[in-house]
Design an enzyme around this catalytic site. Structure first.
Site, PDB file in Angstrom:
ATOM      1  N   ALA A  19       0.828  -1.204   0.000  1.00  0.00           N
ATOM      2  CA  ALA A  19       0.000   0.000   0.000  1.00  0.00           C
ATOM      3  C   ALA A  19       0.863   1.255   0.000  1.00  0.00           C
ATOM      4  O   ALA A  19       0.528   2.256  -0.620  1.00  0.00           O
ATOM      5  CB  ALA A  19      -0.919  -0.007   1.218  1.00  0.00           C
ATOM      6  N   GLU A  38       2.213   2.067  -6.421  1.00  0.00           N
ATOM      7  CA  GLU A  38       2.395   1.305  -7.647  1.00  0.00           C
ATOM      8  C   GLU A  38       1.638   1.896  -8.831  1.00  0.00           C
ATOM      9  O   GLU A  38       1.990   1.677  -9.979  1.00  0.00           O
ATOM     10  CB  GLU A  38       2.026  -0.166  -7.474  1.00  0.00           C
ATOM     11  N   ASP A  98      19.896  26.691 -33.541  1.00  0.00           N
ATOM     12  CA  ASP A  98      20.488  26.862 -34.858  1.00  0.00           C
ATOM     13  C   ASP A  98      19.717  27.973 -35.574  1.00  0.00           C
ATOM     14  O   ASP A  98      18.559  28.227 -35.254  1.00  0.00           O
ATOM     15  CB  ASP A  98      20.376  25.540 -35.626  1.00  0.00           C
ATOM     16  N   ASP A 155      18.433  21.262 -37.309  1.00  0.00           N
ATOM     17  CA  ASP A 155      17.791  20.502 -38.377  1.00  0.00           C
ATOM     18  C   ASP A 155      18.774  19.726 -39.224  1.00  0.00           C
ATOM     19  O   ASP A 155      18.388  18.869 -39.991  1.00  0.00           O
ATOM     20  CB  ASP A 155      16.994  21.451 -39.297  1.00  0.00           C
ATOM     21  N   ASP A 171      23.982  19.063 -36.534  1.00  0.00           N
ATOM     22  CA  ASP A 171      23.404  19.281 -35.202  1.00  0.00           C
ATOM     23  C   ASP A 171      23.270  17.994 -34.379  1.00  0.00           C
ATOM     24  O   ASP A 171      23.009  18.061 -33.182  1.00  0.00           O
ATOM     25  CB  ASP A 171      22.021  19.918 -35.330  1.00  0.00           C
ATOM     26  N   ASN A 182      -1.080   7.450   1.070  1.00  0.00           N
ATOM     27  CA  ASN A 182      -0.421   6.218   1.505  1.00  0.00           C
ATOM     28  C   ASN A 182       0.156   6.353   2.907  1.00  0.00           C
ATOM     29  O   ASN A 182       0.079   5.423   3.719  1.00  0.00           O
ATOM     30  CB  ASN A 182       0.682   5.835   0.513  1.00  0.00           C
ATOM     31  N   GLU A 242      -2.608   6.018   5.352  1.00  0.00           N
ATOM     32  CA  GLU A 242      -2.957   4.612   5.601  1.00  0.00           C
ATOM     33  C   GLU A 242      -1.941   3.963   6.540  1.00  0.00           C
ATOM     34  O   GLU A 242      -2.307   3.260   7.496  1.00  0.00           O
ATOM     35  CB  GLU A 242      -2.999   3.845   4.275  1.00  0.00           C
ATOM     36  N   ASN A 247      -5.685   1.298  -2.251  1.00  0.00           N
ATOM     37  CA  ASN A 247      -4.509   1.635  -3.048  1.00  0.00           C
ATOM     38  C   ASN A 247      -4.727   1.425  -4.542  1.00  0.00           C
ATOM     39  O   ASN A 247      -4.325   2.245  -5.359  1.00  0.00           O
ATOM     40  CB  ASN A 247      -3.325   0.782  -2.584  1.00  0.00           C
ATOM     41  N   THR A 274      -9.623   2.913  -5.207  1.00  0.00           N
ATOM     42  CA  THR A 274     -10.139   4.252  -4.903  1.00  0.00           C
ATOM     43  C   THR A 274      -9.076   5.341  -4.963  1.00  0.00           C
ATOM     44  O   THR A 274      -9.401   6.517  -5.122  1.00  0.00           O
ATOM     45  CB  THR A 274     -10.813   4.271  -3.516  1.00  0.00           C
ATOM     46  N   ASP A 275      -7.779   5.009  -4.850  1.00  0.00           N
ATOM     47  CA  ASP A 275      -6.724   6.013  -4.997  1.00  0.00           C
ATOM     48  C   ASP A 275      -6.454   6.350  -6.461  1.00  0.00           C
ATOM     49  O   ASP A 275      -6.149   7.482  -6.805  1.00  0.00           O
ATOM     50  CB  ASP A 275      -5.407   5.497  -4.402  1.00  0.00           C
TER      51      ASP A 275
END
Length: 888
Positions: free
Chosen positions: A285, A289, A331, A635, A639, A701, A704, A729, A732-733
């Site tokens: 949690a 992630e 340039d 370009d 370069d 987090n 929690e 986690n 609902t997050d």
């Protein structure tokens, strides 16, 4: 000694042919060619390929990704297969995206090969043959004509009005006239070697013959390829920050998980296995992630918005890097300018006209300081230049076929007369005879029917035409060219040249009769000097405003070009840079300076002129050493090393070479400098929108973690079960966090200085803020939980579960901005939708059969009145901080 190390431009034609043991009229025989191929190799650009497998594996070495992989394994071992699969898919998608982007970027060297002409014409055993360019060798005699791509580096041995476009290699905006007879100093830069032509450049006029002196990796182009391969690609700020963040969050998570496990076990509320599951679930949690996936989504959405504004992002993690850029090394040719020579000034005795419009588009007004009629001039230019230049429209783009200088004069006639009238003028002034331009006369003459008479039109070097003239045109009629008038006209020519303009003189003569046997000297005398044209490759429309906007946003623009100093300074003035009160350096001056000397002034220079590819990469490296975040725009082939060296390489999509595009992270599809400013703005918006989900997720987090950890310290039963933590986690997050990633731009985002490269997503001050807000969420949750857990543990856990979810809704609203109250921001409809959906999911977990999975109990209506305080307290606390201007 390799052929590349020999200064061929400092040798005479005979010395070069003797050194290479070749015959200019016969070339090499096939046996000798075979021997030289064995000795020197094929004429190709070599590249060292990276293994696709190693590229793919490298995508999973980020510390945060490693944490997620470990979390996946632990979740799987604990039987949480759904969660494990979800985390694994996030990791896999990130890896695949990163692999695709890196794989494409490594095509740079392969694309360099394509710049070698696939076919070329050579002399072998005295016979002209067309062969694969890869099979030419040093000593081969190559024949060049208009339109050819030069197949290798050649020492010119014959040239007939030979002009070569070297802009993609040197940055020189005008074609370079070649002279085989000159012998140059060994230290002459590539851009000034008029007796050489180089692989990858184009013949735009005339014809010639050259002997191959270098092939493959020994060419100037090959040396650039080597520099591209050796250039170290910088990590983007986002990649650096995620590495830093991942390592520290990982250490913190391990400490908290171990503490929770020990305390839970010692308190005796759970057995060993359940304590372990709570600790692991807490660790999973605590790891955001969803953050990598949300960050990827924010970057992808930003990339999509940029694409709609003609800025194509090649590497997602570089999208936000523009937000931290504080110097743009730009340039000139094809970037600040269109790379299209344009007449901007018409000047004669007491008269000056300014020509509007840029490039080859035949539109633009001509504004003179006196009301004069120049119709004859425009007709003359149309008839005179249409022989060697053609203005054509290909799709939506106007292009010149033929001489760019004469093309500029032709476009002027079209602007003044209109296309139909200009075409009629060409027919009216019927061509009788042409005396082509050559470098010795420095002029071109054409003879036309002019009613019952003949009209000679001469263009060329103004000072030469002035010497051939006896009269000068004025609004009141032709006047004798006195010494005083010659002096005035000479001063006008010199003044235009000092302002960086390329000058083209126009003169004429009316003849009563014409003899077909006459030579050029018979008609190019007793001329009437008409006007001098000031020609330049002008800035694109909107560039001046874009430079000013960048300056307002704290971003400095430095022009870095291979073009002449005076031309570069003239364009710099046009776009609002101030070369007259700043430092202007040329390449030869850079060569005489050590890195320490240049480091002292590298960021004070306004214009770098006559620079080589090595100079550009050196400038970028020293700016980085001084602590700047550098974007390099360009370009051309020249370069590519600097584009790869820079924090953000920005290539042009229309004019840009494939090499430049592949070496860059950002491609401007409209070649418009204005798009760079839009990209900077978008980069800043993206950076802000990356911080918002991070702030939201880490506070949630930590809330929690603090709730579970606090319950252990207060000797309460755990208020949240592992499945509650995983649900919060993963479900609902995630939605509010994703919605925060698409927040509208905050007010004044382009009135702030760029963020410093050491500015982190997570600072010590911000960490204190995270802990404080997370602790506040935990305190509210535990307070509400304490009212219920002695009466009914299932009800109390449901209350705590819901209190955490609702308090995170308050965090979602507060996280819309770090310092601006949420009611002053533009509405974010996606956040409202995300909060509504999250609430519905939470109700499903409480009031449907899913309650048996989540071990929840129905909540009485009165309980909701207590629960509603949790988001309000969290929201009000943070908004009060913003009102008091306590910055984080």
């Amino acid at each position: 000694m390799s052929n590349f190390s020999i200064a061929w431009h400092s040798k005479t034609i005979d010395e070069t042919l003797k050194e290479l043991n070749t015959d200019p009229n016969r070339g090499l025989d096939e046996d000798e060619v075979a021997y030289r191929i064995k000795k020197h190799g094929l004429n190709i650009i070599e590249s060292k390929k990276k293994s696709p497998i190693s590229m793919f594996i490298r995508q999973f070495t980020n510390f945060l990704v490693i944490i997620l992989i470990v979390a996946t394994l632990i979740s799987a071992l604990l039987g949480e297969l759904v969660d494990a699969i979800a985390i694994f898919m996030i990791v896999l998608i990130m890896g695949v995206f990163g692999f695709i982007q890196e794989y494409r970027a490594e095509k740079t060297l392969e694309l360099l090969k394509k710049l070698a002409a696939p076919k070329c014409r050579v002399l072998r055993n005295g016979v002209e043959k067309e062969i694969d360019a890869s099979h030419i060798v040093p000593g081969d005699i190559v024949l060049l004509r208009e339109g050819d791509r030069v197949p290798a580096d050649l020492r010119i041995i014959e040239a007939y009005d030979l002009e070569v476009d070297e802009s993609s290699l040197t940055g020189e905006s005008t074609p370079v006239e070649k002279d085989p007879d000159v012998v140059l100093d060994p230290n002459t830069p590539v851009s000034e070697r008029e007796n050489m032509v180089f692989m990858g450049t184009y013949v735009v006029r005339g014809r010639g013959k050259g002997v191959v002196v270098s092939t493959g990796m020994n060419t100037v182009l090959g040396k650039i390829a080597q520099a591209v391969a050796e250039a170290r690609e910088e990590k983007t700020p986002l990649e650096t920050e995620l590495d830093y963040f991942g390592k520290r969050i990982g250490a913190l998570i391990l400490v908290i998980a171990v503490l929770v496990f020990i305390i839970s076990l010692l308190e005796g509320y759970t057995d060993f296995l359940e304590s372990l599951m709570i600790a692991v679930a807490l660790a999973v949690a605590a790891v955001p992630e969803g953050l990598p996936a949300i960050a990827t989504a924010v970057l992808a959405i930003g990339a999509y918005r940029m694409a709609k504004k003609k800025a194509l992002v090649k590497k997602l993690s570089s999208v936000e890097s523009l937000g931290s850029v504080d110097i743009i090394c730009s340039d000139k040719t094809g970037t600040i300018t269109k790379g299209e020579m344009t007449v901007k000034i018409i000047k004669t005795l007491g008269i000056e006209c300014n020509v509007e419009g840029a490039g080859y588009i035949p539109e633009g007004s001509i504004l003179c300081n006196e009301n004069i009629d120049l119709t004859l001039l425009y007709k003359m230019l149309a008839a005179h230049t249409s022989i060697d230049a053609k203005l054509v429209k290909e799709g939506d783009k106007w292009i010149i076929k033929g001489s760019p200088t004469e093309g500029a004069a032709l476009v002027l006639s079209y602007k003044a007369l209109g296309i139909r009238n200009a075409d009629e003028a060409i027919k009216e002034l019927e061509l009788v005879k042409t005396y082509p331009f050559d470098r010795f006369r420095k002029r071109k003459s054409t003879l036309h029917r002019y009613g019952e008479k003949y009209l000679v039109i001469v263009t060329g070097a103004p000072e030469v035409l002035l010497g051939l003239s006896k009269k000068a045109w004025s609004p009141g009629g032709e006047v004798d060219l006195t010494d005083e008038l010659r002096f005035k006209l000479t001063k006008s020519i010199e003044e235009l040249a000092s302002r960086g303009y390329r000058t083209l003189g126009v003169a004429y003569r009316v003849l009563d009769h014409y003899d077909s046997e006459w030579k050029h000297e018979d008609v190019e005398r007793e001329l009437t000097f008409y006007v001098v044209l000031g020609i330049i490759d002008p800035p694109r429309e909107g560039v001046r405003e874009a430079v000013e906007l960048a300056k307002k946003a704290g971003v400095k623009t430095i022009m870095v070009t291979g073009d002449h100093k005076l031309t570069a300074m003239a364009v710099a003035r046009m776009i609002g840079l101030d070369p007259d009160n700043g430092i202007v350096l040329e390449g030869k001056e850079l060569d005489s300076m050590s890195d320490d000397q240049l480091l002292e002034i590298v960021d004070k220079v306004v214009v770098y002129a006559r620079v080589t590819p090595e100079h550009k990469a050196r400038i970028v490296r020293l700016l980085k050493r001084k602590g700047y975040r550098v974007a390099m725009t360009g370009d051309g082939v020249n370069d590519a090393p600097a584009l790869k060296e820079a924090h953000v390489g920005v290539a042009m999509g229309i004019r840009g070479t494939d090499v430049a595009k592949e070496a860059s992270q950002l491609v401007l599809m409209d070649d418009n400098y204005v798009t760079i400013v839009e990209a900077i703005r978008e980069g800043r918006v993206i950076f802000e929108n990356l911080k918002k989900p991070i702030n939201y997720l880490l506070i949630c987090n930590l809330g929690e973690v603090a709730t579970v950890f606090g319950s252990q310290l207060l000797r309460m039963p755990p208020p949240l079960e592992p499945i509650h933590l995983l649900w919060i986690n993963v479900v609902t997050d995630a939605l509010p966090a994703a919605a925060l990633g698409v927040e509208p731009p905050e007010p004044g985002i382009m009135e702030r200085p760029p963020r410093k490269q050491w500015e982190r997503f997570i600072t010590r001050r911000k960490l204190i803020y995270y802990v404080a807000m997370g602790s506040l969420m935990a305190a509210i949750t535990l307070l509400i939980y304490s009212l219920y857990y002695k009466a009914s543990l299932p009800l109390a856990r449901t209350v705590a579960f819901t209190a955490i979810v609702l308090s995170e809704f308050g965090r979602g609203l507060a996280s819309r901005s770090e310092n601006t109250p949420f009611w002053k921001l533009s509405p974010n409809k996606w956040l409202i939708v995300a909060l509504a959906v999250s609430m519905m999911l939470q109700l499903l977990a409480i009031y449907t059969p899913l309650s048996s999975v989540f071990h929840t109990a129905p909540l009485p209506p009165a309980t909701w009145l207590i629960l509603i305080t949790s988001p309000l307290v969290v929201l009000i606390a943070d908004e009060v901080r913003k009102i008091l201007r306590l910055r984080i």
